[in-house]
Design an enzyme around this catalytic site. Structure first.
Site, PDB file in Angstrom:
ATOM      1  N   ASP A  97       1.092  -1.012   0.255  1.00 24.87           N
ATOM      2  CA  ASP A  97      -0.055  -0.403  -0.324  1.00 24.87           C
ATOM      3  C   ASP A  97       1.101   0.973  -0.173  1.00 24.87           C
ATOM      4  O   ASP A  97       1.822   1.323   0.344  1.00 24.87           O
ATOM      5  CB  ASP A  97      -0.670  -0.015   1.191  1.00 24.87           C
ATOM      6  CG  ASP A  97      -1.363   1.223   1.480  1.00 24.87           C
ATOM      7  OD1 ASP A  97      -2.125   2.274   0.206  1.00 24.87           O
ATOM      8  OD2 ASP A  97      -1.689   1.458   2.045  1.00 24.87           O
ATOM      9  N   ASP A 107      -0.362   5.569   1.484  1.00 20.52           N
ATOM     10  CA  ASP A 107      -0.567   5.586   1.981  1.00 20.52           C
ATOM     11  C   ASP A 107       0.002   4.912   3.698  1.00 20.52           C
ATOM     12  O   ASP A 107      -1.187   4.458   3.428  1.00 20.52           O
ATOM     13  CB  ASP A 107      -1.906   6.476   2.146  1.00 20.52           C
ATOM     14  CG  ASP A 107      -2.477   7.782   1.024  1.00 20.52           C
ATOM     15  OD1 ASP A 107      -1.595   7.072   0.135  1.00 20.52           O
ATOM     16  OD2 ASP A 107      -3.486   7.910   0.579  1.00 20.52           O
TER      17      ASP A 107
END
Length: 409
Positions: free
Chosen positions: A192, A194
């Protein structure tokens, strides 16, 4: 009698000697011991050597010499050891080490610091699960202490379940993976973006320029906790950005802060031949830049629509949501020619859960409670490169690779 002279005797029936040497380490001790033993025509069955804070423990399991020369061998080894101010212990026995139990796992423990109390609790829980600790060694001493236990005698899944509960109770991070060649063969890592690869939430950086960061942050937190449908929350947040000048993209790119250890993680994985990708519920306007800057192999995210130099408040193309991240992991694995079982996924939010569950190893990085409970393992220290230790890569190997790179330049 050497092993070569007993081909008709079961290895478990062959008389053996365990020769143990203790003392201050220095070059030449191992060579000296085996040079001493060579005079008695013994065969080497097993060797173990450990050096800790300059102190050596060297164990050699060898076949017994002839009866007539056993006393002489013992006397010679003790005399050699004393000449070097070392201690020697010689124990008679039969055969090799006992076979390790079925079911083998690597247990990696991360502590900052790692206390004796925590170590005792982990070791006790391994024993209660029916496991035996065959070997222990340190992977890293900073930025966290990382120790790996080689465990046999119990299944990986029950061991993982038991240690997950213990780790949460005593405040350490524990990863349990099955032993085997596949551990070193994991060739695709997808993470991922963020709050994982970077410290920020990209949409909140855009929102700060639009003056609506508080409203966006509220929706983001609810989505990350799994309380809102991601696609609905995405559209609601992006709508608040309508009218922003497209020049804000360059400003946001400059504001993005990589997570500590991110460059080291990616650089080391690439040197080892891994392929690395990112999937994000954020925006290609940022992930494409990260892909170029960090040398990533794959990147996919949502795309902010820009018309006449302004953000429209809409996204275009396929939505990257919770299911989309898992779908992209499978797509990247197929393109990389890597079995899904040999992939690693890293994430922190509820929309990463499908991806973490689909990967061969799912790592929750400073994640929400719901994600920590569902992932294979959790890392709760703020250094992304600690994921390397879960793959059995030591800090010394990382630094050696960095040193080699500097010498090439």
């Amino acid at each position: 009698m050497s092993a070569s002279q007993t081909s008709d005797v079961s290895p478990s029936d062959v008389p053996t000697l365990l020769v143990k040497i203790f003392g201050k380490d220095r070059p030449g001790i191992t060579a000296g011991l085996f040079d001493t033993l060579a005079a008695y025509s013994v065969d080497v069955v097993d060797i173990e050597q450990v050096v800790s804070r300059g102190r050596l423990v060297l164990c050699a399991l060898v076949t017994e010499p002839t009866v007539a020369s056993q006393g002489e061998l013992r006397a010679t080894v003790h005399s050699w050891a004393e000449s070097l101010k070392l201690q020697a212990e010689i124990i008679s026995g039969t055969g090799d080490n006992r076979p390790r139990g079925e079911g083998r796992s690597h247990v990696t423990v991360l502590g900052n610091p790692l206390t004796a109390e925590q170590t005792a609790a982990i070791a006790a829980r391994i024993a209660e699960t029916g496991g035996n600790i065959d070997r222990v060694f340190r992977l890293a001493k900073y930025p966290v202490t990382a120790v790996e236990f080689a465990v046999s005698g119990c299944g990986t899944e029950p061991l993982r379940t038991a240690l997950a509960v213990e780790a949460h109770t005593i405040g350490v991070d524990v990863a349990v993976v099955s032993a085997g060649l596949h551990r070193r063969a994991q060739r695709l890592v997808v993470m991922d973006v963020d709050s994982t690869l970077i410290q920020d939430e990209v949409i909140e950086l855009f929102a700060a320029h639009a003056g609506c960061e508080d409203k966006v942050a509220e929706v983001t937190e609810a989505a990350m906790r799994g309380e809102l449908d991601f696609e609905q929350s995405l559209h609601a947040r992006v709508a608040l950005l309508a009218g922003l000048d497209a020049s804000v993209v360059d400003k946001v790119r400059a504001e993005v802060r990589l997570t500590p250890g991110a460059r080291t993680l990616i650089r080391t994985l690439k040197r080892l031949g891994y392929q690395v990708g990112v999937v994000s519920g954020g925006f290609t306007q940022v992930t494409d830049d990260l892909k170029e800057r960090l040398g990533l192999d794959f990147a996919s995210a949502n795309t902010l629509e820009i018309v006449d130099g302004k953000l429209t408040g809409r996204v275009t193309g396929e939505i990257v949501d919770r299911a989309g991240k898992a779908r992209l992991l499978r797509r990247f694995a197929s393109e990389a020619g890597v079995p899904l079982a040999q992939t690693v996924a890293i994430g922190d939010g509820a929309n990463d859960l499908d991806m973490l569950n689909a990967a061969g190893l799912g790592v929750a990085f400073n994640a929400k409670p719901v994600v920590r409970r569902a992932a294979d393992t959790a890392v709760n220290v703020p250094f992304l490169d600690t994921v390397l230790y879960l793959l059995g890569i030591t800090r010394e190997e990382v630094e050696a690779a960095d040193g080699g790179e500097e010498l090439l330049h």
